[in-house]
Motif scaffolding. Structure first.
Motif, PDB file in Angstrom:
ATOM      1  N   TYR A   1       0.835  -1.208   0.000  1.00 43.49           N
ATOM      2  CA  TYR A   1       0.000   0.000   0.000  1.00 43.49           C
ATOM      3  C   TYR A   1       0.872   1.262   0.000  1.00 43.49           C
ATOM      4  O   TYR A   1       0.585   2.229   0.711  1.00 43.49           O
ATOM      5  CB  TYR A   1      -0.964   0.004   1.192  1.00 43.49           C
ATOM      6  CG  TYR A   1      -1.945  -1.137   1.165  1.00 43.49           C
ATOM      7  CD1 TYR A   1      -3.018  -1.152   0.289  1.00 43.49           C
ATOM      8  CD2 TYR A   1      -1.785  -2.238   2.017  1.00 43.49           C
ATOM      9  CE1 TYR A   1      -3.915  -2.224   0.261  1.00 43.49           C
ATOM     10  CE2 TYR A   1      -2.672  -3.307   1.988  1.00 43.49           C
ATOM     11  CZ  TYR A   1      -3.734  -3.282   1.107  1.00 43.49           C
ATOM     12  OH  TYR A   1      -4.617  -4.337   1.080  1.00 43.49           O
ATOM     13  N   LYS A   2       1.921   1.216  -0.794  1.00 43.33           N
ATOM     14  CA  LYS A   2       2.833   2.347  -0.837  1.00 43.33           C
ATOM     15  C   LYS A   2       2.224   3.512  -1.626  1.00 43.33           C
ATOM     16  O   LYS A   2       1.289   3.346  -2.419  1.00 43.33           O
ATOM     17  CB  LYS A   2       4.163   1.947  -1.467  1.00 43.33           C
ATOM     18  CG  LYS A   2       4.106   1.656  -2.955  1.00 43.33           C
ATOM     19  CD  LYS A   2       5.488   1.313  -3.466  1.00 43.33           C
ATOM     20  CE  LYS A   2       5.444   1.026  -4.968  1.00 43.33           C
ATOM     21  NZ  LYS A   2       6.794   0.693  -5.489  1.00 43.33           N
ATOM     22  N   VAL A   3       2.758   4.702  -1.407  1.00 38.48           N
ATOM     23  CA  VAL A   3       2.329   5.893  -2.145  1.00 38.48           C
ATOM     24  C   VAL A   3       2.978   5.825  -3.523  1.00 38.48           C
ATOM     25  O   VAL A   3       4.180   6.081  -3.678  1.00 38.48           O
ATOM     26  CB  VAL A   3       2.745   7.176  -1.394  1.00 38.48           C
ATOM     27  CG1 VAL A   3       2.319   8.406  -2.188  1.00 38.48           C
ATOM     28  CG2 VAL A   3       2.120   7.202  -0.008  1.00 38.48           C
ATOM     29  N   LYS A   4       2.195   5.473  -4.540  1.00 30.94           N
ATOM     30  CA  LYS A   4       2.723   5.330  -5.892  1.00 30.94           C
ATOM     31  C   LYS A   4       2.814   6.675  -6.604  1.00 30.94           C
ATOM     32  O   LYS A   4       3.686   6.871  -7.461  1.00 30.94           O
ATOM     33  CB  LYS A   4       1.853   4.367  -6.698  1.00 30.94           C
ATOM     34  CG  LYS A   4       1.815   2.957  -6.122  1.00 30.94           C
ATOM     35  CD  LYS A   4       0.947   2.027  -6.942  1.00 30.94           C
ATOM     36  CE  LYS A   4       1.535   1.795  -8.313  1.00 30.94           C
ATOM     37  NZ  LYS A   4       0.758   0.810  -9.082  1.00 30.94           N
ATOM     38  N   THR A   5       1.898   7.578  -6.257  1.00 28.89           N
ATOM     39  CA  THR A   5       1.909   8.906  -6.879  1.00 28.89           C
ATOM     40  C   THR A   5       1.512   9.944  -5.844  1.00 28.89           C
ATOM     41  O   THR A   5       0.530   9.766  -5.127  1.00 28.89           O
ATOM     42  CB  THR A   5       0.923   8.970  -8.065  1.00 28.89           C
ATOM     43  OG1 THR A   5       1.267   7.971  -9.019  1.00 28.89           O
ATOM     44  CG2 THR A   5       0.979  10.344  -8.718  1.00 28.89           C
ATOM     45  N   ILE A   6       2.299  11.015  -5.752  1.00 26.22           N
ATOM     46  CA  ILE A   6       1.939  12.189  -4.968  1.00 26.22           C
ATOM     47  C   ILE A   6       2.772  13.349  -5.535  1.00 26.22           C
ATOM     48  O   ILE A   6       3.992  13.300  -5.535  1.00 26.22           O
ATOM     49  CB  ILE A   6       2.186  11.986  -3.448  1.00 26.22           C
ATOM     50  CG1 ILE A   6       1.644  13.173  -2.665  1.00 26.22           C
ATOM     51  CG2 ILE A   6       3.619  11.667  -3.138  1.00 26.22           C
ATOM     52  CD1 ILE A   6       1.555  12.932  -1.161  1.00 26.22           C
ATOM     53  N   SER A   7       2.102  14.376  -6.039  1.00 30.80           N
ATOM     54  CA  SER A   7       2.825  15.430  -6.760  1.00 30.80           C
ATOM     55  C   SER A   7       2.091  16.760  -6.657  1.00 30.80           C
ATOM     56  O   SER A   7       0.929  16.817  -6.234  1.00 30.80           O
ATOM     57  CB  SER A   7       2.994  15.040  -8.235  1.00 30.80           C
ATOM     58  OG  SER A   7       1.736  14.836  -8.852  1.00 30.80           O
ATOM     59  N   ASN A   8       2.822  17.820  -7.068  1.00 30.41           N
ATOM     60  CA  ASN A   8       2.283  19.186  -7.068  1.00 30.41           C
ATOM     61  C   ASN A   8       1.727  19.553  -5.689  1.00 30.41           C
ATOM     62  O   ASN A   8       0.572  19.967  -5.554  1.00 30.41           O
ATOM     63  CB  ASN A   8       1.204  19.353  -8.139  1.00 30.41           C
ATOM     64  CG  ASN A   8       1.741  19.096  -9.542  1.00 30.41           C
ATOM     65  OD1 ASN A   8       2.916  19.351  -9.819  1.00 30.41           O
ATOM     66  ND2 ASN A   8       0.883  18.574 -10.408  1.00 30.41           N
ATOM     67  N   CYS A   9       2.560  19.389  -4.672  1.00 29.66           N
ATOM     68  CA  CYS A   9       2.122  19.623  -3.287  1.00 29.66           C
ATOM     69  C   CYS A   9       2.400  21.064  -2.869  1.00 29.66           C
ATOM     70  O   CYS A   9       3.433  21.643  -3.214  1.00 29.66           O
ATOM     71  CB  CYS A   9       2.833  18.664  -2.342  1.00 29.66           C
ATOM     72  SG  CYS A   9       2.506  16.907  -2.672  1.00 29.66           S
ATOM     73  N   THR A  10       1.486  21.629  -2.121  1.00 23.80           N
ATOM     74  CA  THR A  10       1.646  22.960  -1.535  1.00 23.80           C
ATOM     75  C   THR A  10       1.211  22.907  -0.075  1.00 23.80           C
ATOM     76  O   THR A  10       0.360  22.095   0.300  1.00 23.80           O
ATOM     77  CB  THR A  10       0.802  24.007  -2.284  1.00 23.80           C
ATOM     78  OG1 THR A  10      -0.587  23.622  -2.239  1.00 23.80           O
ATOM     79  CG2 THR A  10       1.248  24.144  -3.726  1.00 23.80           C
ATOM     80  N   GLY A  11       1.793  23.783   0.757  1.00 24.50           N
ATOM     81  CA  GLY A  11       1.444  23.802   2.172  1.00 24.50           C
ATOM     82  C   GLY A  11       2.588  23.291   3.029  1.00 24.50           C
ATOM     83  O   GLY A  11       3.619  22.826   2.528  1.00 24.50           O
ATOM     84  N   ASP A  12       2.392  23.347   4.338  1.00 23.04           N
ATOM     85  CA  ASP A  12       3.478  23.006   5.266  1.00 23.04           C
ATOM     86  C   ASP A  12       3.060  22.029   6.349  1.00 23.04           C
ATOM     87  O   ASP A  12       3.663  21.970   7.415  1.00 23.04           O
ATOM     88  CB  ASP A  12       4.009  24.280   5.918  1.00 23.04           C
ATOM     89  CG  ASP A  12       2.906  25.060   6.642  1.00 23.04           C
ATOM     90  OD1 ASP A  12       1.739  24.650   6.562  1.00 23.04           O
ATOM     91  OD2 ASP A  12       3.242  26.076   7.280  1.00 23.04           O
ATOM     92  N   ALA A  13       2.003  21.286   6.149  1.00 23.16           N
ATOM     93  CA  ALA A  13       1.593  20.300   7.164  1.00 23.16           C
ATOM     94  C   ALA A  13       2.633  19.183   7.240  1.00 23.16           C
ATOM     95  O   ALA A  13       3.043  18.638   6.213  1.00 23.16           O
ATOM     96  CB  ALA A  13       0.216  19.728   6.820  1.00 23.16           C
ATOM     97  N   TRP A  14       3.065  18.850   8.444  1.00 31.34           N
ATOM     98  CA  TRP A  14       4.043  17.783   8.593  1.00 31.34           C
ATOM     99  C   TRP A  14       3.364  16.421   8.514  1.00 31.34           C
ATOM    100  O   TRP A  14       2.143  16.312   8.508  1.00 31.34           O
ATOM    101  CB  TRP A  14       4.793  17.924   9.927  1.00 31.34           C
ATOM    102  CG  TRP A  14       3.906  18.037  11.114  1.00 31.34           C
ATOM    103  CD1 TRP A  14       3.359  19.162  11.602  1.00 31.34           C
ATOM    104  CD2 TRP A  14       3.437  16.974  11.948  1.00 31.34           C
ATOM    105  NE1 TRP A  14       2.587  18.894  12.695  1.00 31.34           N
ATOM    106  CE2 TRP A  14       2.625  17.555  12.947  1.00 31.34           C
ATOM    107  CE3 TRP A  14       3.645  15.603  11.972  1.00 31.34           C
ATOM    108  CZ2 TRP A  14       2.008  16.805  13.925  1.00 31.34           C
ATOM    109  CZ3 TRP A  14       3.029  14.857  12.960  1.00 31.34           C
ATOM    110  CH2 TRP A  14       2.229  15.458  13.925  1.00 31.34           C
ATOM    111  N   LEU A  15       4.164  15.397   8.411  1.00 33.90           N
ATOM    112  CA  LEU A  15       3.694  14.010   8.281  1.00 33.90           C
ATOM    113  C   LEU A  15       3.083  13.714   6.921  1.00 33.90           C
ATOM    114  O   LEU A  15       2.391  12.715   6.771  1.00 33.90           O
ATOM    115  CB  LEU A  15       2.687  13.651   9.385  1.00 33.90           C
ATOM    116  CG  LEU A  15       3.244  12.997  10.644  1.00 33.90           C
ATOM    117  CD1 LEU A  15       2.132  12.702  11.630  1.00 33.90           C
ATOM    118  CD2 LEU A  15       3.990  11.717  10.337  1.00 33.90           C
TER     119      LEU A  15
END
Length: 335
Positions: free
Chosen positions: A266-280
Motif C-alpha cells: 500500500y505504498k504511495v505510488k503517486t503524490i505530486s504538485n504539493c503545496t502547504g506546510d503540514a508535517w507528516l
C-alpha cells in the motif's frame, strides 16, 4: 597352790599371746586383700576408662557417618530436584515444539490468505477492466440510440452539498458496498472524502496491519475512523484523486495521489504538485507501516510502534516527536 594358779595363768596368757599374733597375721592378709582389691578395681577402672574412650570414639565415628549420610541425602535430594527440573524442561520443550508447529501452520495459513487477497485484488481489476470494455462495446453497438450516462466508477461525494457532512454508501467493482463521509466547508470546498481522522490520544490507531487494511471506527463520528487501505487503493487507482492533509491548523494539498495494493505494501505510488506546510505528509514510495509490520525503512527502529499509530512513515520521520491535536486526511475526485 601357787603353781597351778601360775600354770593356769600361763595357759590363760598363752592363748592371748597366740591370738594376738594370729590377729596380726589376719591384718596383713586383710591389707593384702585390700591392696589386691584396689589393684583389681584400678584395673577394672582402667578397662572402664578404655571402654569409655572406645565408646566415645565409636560415637564420634557414628556422628561422622551421620553427617556423611546427611550430606549424601542432601546431594540425593539435589539430584532428584535436578531430575524433576529436567523432566519439567523436557515437557516445556515439547510444548514449545508444538507451539512452533502451530505457528508454522498459522504462518502458512497467513501466506495463503495474503495470496488469496492478492488474487482477489487482481480479479477485481480484471472485473473492472471487463466492465469498461463492456460499456465501450455497448456504446459502439448503440451509436444510433440516445446517449445515456454510464457510471463505471461511482463519484463518491456530491459535487455540491449544503451540509458540512454527508454520509453516502458506494460500491466499487469487485467489492462490497461501504459507507464514506463527505465533507464540505466554505474554505476547502466540497466533494472531500474523509479517509483518515485521528485525535492526539487514540488507541484505535495503534491497531494491526489487518485492522488498517480492512478499516475501522464509526463513520458517523468526525474522528477515530479509517476507511481502510484496500478501499483507499481501489478509490485512488480507479480515478484521479487529490489529497488534503490537516494537522494542528496546518494543511498540505497535493494534486495527484495514488495508493498501491497489498502486494506493494500500500505504498504511495503517486503524490505530486504539493503545496502547504503540514508535517507528516506521505512521501513518494513510502509504504504503510504498523507496529506489527515495520515498513518505514528506518534501521533498528519501528516508528509506528514508537509513535503508537499506523502511517506512511519514512526515514525522515525516525526522530519525529511532535504533538498534534488531530491528523486528518481527505481525498477528492479531480474529474
Amino acid at each position: 597352790m601357787i603353781f597351778p594358779v601360775a600354770l593356769l595363768g600361763a595357759f590363760i596368757l598363752l592363748p592371748v599371746t597366740l591370738g594376738s599374733e594370729e590377729c596380726h597375721k589376719n591384718d596383713t592378709q586383710l591389707l593384702k586383700c585390700h591392696t589386691d582389691l584396689q589393684n583389681e578395681r584400678l584395673e577394672k577402672y582402667a578397662k572402664i576408662s578404655k571402654w569409655q574412650q572406645d565408646y566415645s570414639e565409636l560415637l564420634r565415628q557414628l556422628m561422622d557417618e551421620k553427617d556423611k549420610y546427611a550430606e549424601l541425602h542432601s546431594k540425593q535430594q539435589e539430584v532428584d530436584n535436578l531430575k524433576a527440573l529436567i523432566h519439567q524442561q523436557s515437557e516445556e520443550i515439547e510444548l514449545l515444539k508444538d507451539h512452533i508447529r502451530e505457528l508454522k501452520e498459522k504462518s502458512e495459513l497467513a501466506t495463503l490468505t495474503n495470496k488469496l487477497s492478492t488474487d482477489i485484488d487482481k480479479f477485481g481489476e480484471i472485473v473492472k477492466a471487463e466492465g469498461v470494455l463492456t460499456n465501450q462495446q455497448a456504446h459502439i453497438n448503440n451509436q444510433t440510440t440516445p446517449k445515456t450516462e454510464t457510471i463505471d466508477f461511482p463519484d463518491s461525494c456530491p459535487r455540491s452539498q449544503n451540509e458540512t457532512r454527508v454520509i453516502r454508501e458506494i460500491k466499487l467493482p469487485g467489492s462490497d458496498p461501504f459507507k464514506v463521509l463527505c465533507y464540505s466547508n466554505s474554505n476547502l470546498g466540497s466533494r472531500w472524502m474523509n479517509v483518515y481522522a485521528k485525535e492526539f490520544i487514540s488507541r484505535k490507531f495503534n491497531g494491526t496491519y489487518e485492522d488498517f487494511e480492512s478499516g475501522f471506527g464509526d463513520i458517523n463520528t468526525y474522528f477515530e475512523f479509517f476507511i481502510g487501505l484496500n478501499q483507499l487503493h481501489r478509490l485512488t487507482s480507479g480515478k484521479p484523486y487529490e489529497v488534503l492533509l490537516l494537522t494542528n491548523g496546518n494543511e498540505k494539498r497535493c494534486d495527484n495521489f495514488v495508493v498501491g495494493d497489498r502486494t506493494e505494501g500500500y505504498k504511495v505510488k503517486t503524490i505530486s504538485n504539493c503545496t502547504g506546510d503540514a508535517w507528516l505528509a506521505p512521501k513518494l514510495g513510502s509504504k504503510f507501516s504498523t507496529f506489527d509490520r515495520d515498513e518505514d525503512g528506518v534501521p533498528d527502529h519501528n516508528v509506528a510502534k514508537e509513535l503508537g499509530y499506523g502511517w506512511w512513515f519514512d526515514p525522515d520521520m525516525s526522530t519525529l516527536n511532535v504533538e498534534f491535536h488531530y491528523l486528518i486526511m481527505f481525498i477528492r475526485r479531480r474529474d
